[in-house]
Scaffold this active site. Structure first.
Site, short mmCIF file in Angstrom:
data_model
loop_
_atom_site.label_atom_id
_atom_site.label_comp_id
_atom_site.label_asym_id
_atom_site.label_seq_id
_atom_site.Cartn_x
_atom_site.Cartn_y
_atom_site.Cartn_z
N SER A 42 -1.54 3.49 -2.88
CA SER A 42 -2.30 3.69 -1.82
C SER A 42 -1.81 4.16 -0.72
CB SER A 42 -3.49 2.46 -1.62
OG SER A 42 -3.97 2.16 -2.77
N HIS A 64 -9.49 -2.74 -2.00
CA HIS A 64 -8.86 -3.20 -3.33
C HIS A 64 -8.91 -4.88 -3.16
CE1 HIS A 64 -7.23 0.65 -4.80
NE2 HIS A 64 -7.18 0.90 -3.72
#
Length: 508
Positions: A340, A438
């Protein structure tokens, strides 16, 4: 046999050129569209308000039926919804703002009626339960905005759901740009979000795998909507849906041909620690996948394609569905992780440096030996000038040109980034939006990766650092609950060690 092979080759070539032409054209259009969308509402020159706006709203937004006739009233003609849609789409930006303000303010909740029923509910508290429940139900019904009926009817018209998604995107833009401070506009956004959450519930969504055989229009939109790692050309998108890659999207029957949220996955031997190995290095386009080389699934990009669905949970469910899909294809696969970006880190860091410079606390961020290295590399005097030089290096990304500075700043930026992800909070949750996403899903903040995105964009946004959020499937439910209910972030030893170093240097 040779003839058939030749025909197949020619068809493949034609298909490639067809995609190339479509994607090249679309990429130009997308750039133009992005420039157009970034203009503020206020930049449009004022124009005379279209006559008939109030008359149309009065005619098509029917009064709320009485409580007694709520289930017996005939639906309005479909032409009302169609006329509303056509009228709205014909308006200029500033006219749409005026229109939505009128719709939300003049055709919302009847506050006088709701207030009277609220008083009546208080008066009936000593009555029997059946009476109390009936008054509660009447009050609940009275809190329905008048325009909600119209929105429901629009959803049943062809193209109506897509229209409402785009309508909410306009409302969100009005709110974020502060073009209107109206509480009624915010209530309209909440009403639309509530309806869209029902219509786009996970049971009504279809999971589609996107391949090179998917329709050109879908591939074009996948390229357009890619917000994390922009698609460069037709070969790039072909590789992103080719061997050792997977691309999945949620679609909805009411919006055919429109990907709602898109997830790109790399199939690798180990969990990737840099994006270059995923988007710049590929197996040949026609190679066969070796299942023995597929041990991990790395989610390297997830993009929402519909601004109007902001706040509607889709990405979380998409990741879970894709995990199940990959497990059915690769039964031995046990490693699932994101790779990410860290948007906002550089901006936060520059603000932190400015704050410490103002307060005279610059020495707290780096050790004495680290400051000495910075002073030597930048030829700056000790103290404020060295801090200013460091801030300039980060704001211009010039530090990446010096091997010495790259080496010196690695431990500094890594521990600062760990603190930004782990320690900086908004309402007790992670400040970074990607981290928050997340962690809500139950992932573990697993590994920070140095020089993981060396593109100009990656260096400018996060000093080139990326992070893996790892999904240990047996722990995701408990991790998610701990984060959502107790604000506890599950992190690896590497992350916690870097956080500890930051706290020690900063005396936190």
């Amino acid at each position: 046999m040779i003839f058939h092979h030749l025909v197949s080759t020619l068809r493949s070539g034609v298909r490639c050129w067809r995609h190339q032409g479509v994607l090249r054209t679309s990429l130009v259009r997308f750039e133009t569209l992005d420039l157009y969308r970034t203009r503020c509402w206020s930049t449009f020159a004022p124009k005379r308000m279209r006559p008939g706006m109030e008359e149309l709203l009065t005619r098509v937004v029917a009064p709320l039926p009485t409580y007694e006739t709520r289930d017996k009233s005939p639906p309005p003609p479909e032409s009302n919804s169609v006329e509303f849609m056509h009228f709205y789409n014909s308006l200029e930006k500033e006219q749409r703002l005026e229109f939505l303000v009128k719709l939300s303010h003049q055709f919302g909740v009847d506050h006088k009626c709701a207030s009277e029923l609220a008083g009546k509910l208080v008066d009936t508290q000593q009555r029997d339960l059946a009476t109390i429940l009936q008054v509660e139900d009447r009050l609940r019904y009275s809190l329905t905005p008048r325009y909600k009926q119209l929105l429901n009817h629009i959803s049943r018209v062809e193209g109506g759901v897509k229209f409402l998604v785009d309508l909410r995107a306009d409302v969100i833009e009005i709110i974020s740009s502060k073009a209107s401070e109206s509480s009624h506009i915010r209530d309209l956004s909440s009403t639309l979000k509530s309806l869209l959450s029902e219509w786009f519930s996970v049971g009504l969504l279809r999971l589609e795998r996107i391949t090179w055989q998917s329709p050109c229009e879908i591939l074009q939109k996948i390229s357009q909507y890619e917000a994390v790692h922009p698609v460069r050309n037709w070969t790039d998108i072909k590789r992103r849906v080719g061997p050792y890659r997977r691309c999945y999207a949620f679609t909805h029957a009411a919006m055919p041909g429109e990907p709602l949220v898109v997830l790109h996955v790399a199939l690798t031997e180990d969990i990737s620690d840099n994006i270059q190995s995923i988007v710049r290095e590929f197996a040949t386009l026609d190679s066969e996948e070796d299942v023995n080389k597929v041990n991990a699934a790395v989610f390297y990009s997830i993009s929402s394609s519909q601004a109007g669905l902001q706040g509607v949970e889709l990405g979380n469910y998409l990741i879970k569905r894709v995990v199940r899909e990959l497990q059915s294809e690769f039964s031995h696969m046990a490693q699932f992780s994101s790779l990410s970006p860290i948007p906002g880190f550089s901006t936060w860091l520059l603000g932190l440096l400015s704050q410490h410079r103002k307060e005279g606390r610059g020495s707290e961020l780096l050790s004495e030996s680290e400051w000495l290295e910075v002073e030597l590399a930048t030829e700056s005097p000790h103290g404020g000038p060295a801090l200013d030089a460091l801030r300039k290096l980060i704001s211009t990304s010039e530090w990446v040109r010096s091997e010495r500075l790259v080496r010196v700043l690695e431990p500094v930026l890594m521990r600062l980034c760990a603190w930004y992800l782990y320690g900086e909070k908004r309402r007790s949750y992670a400040l970074n939006p990607v981290a928050n996403f997340h962690l809500q899903n139950g992932a573990t903040m697993w590994r920070l990766n140095w020089q993981a995105d060396t593109s100009p964009r990656g260096v400018a946004n996060s000093c080139g650092i990326m992070v893996n959020y790892r999904y240990f499937l047996s722990d995701t439910a408990s991790n998610s609950a701990a984060y959502l209910h107790s604000k506890v972030i599950t992190a690896s030893e590497q992350i916690l060690g870097l956080v500890s170093q930051f706290q020690k240097n900063s005396k936190l």
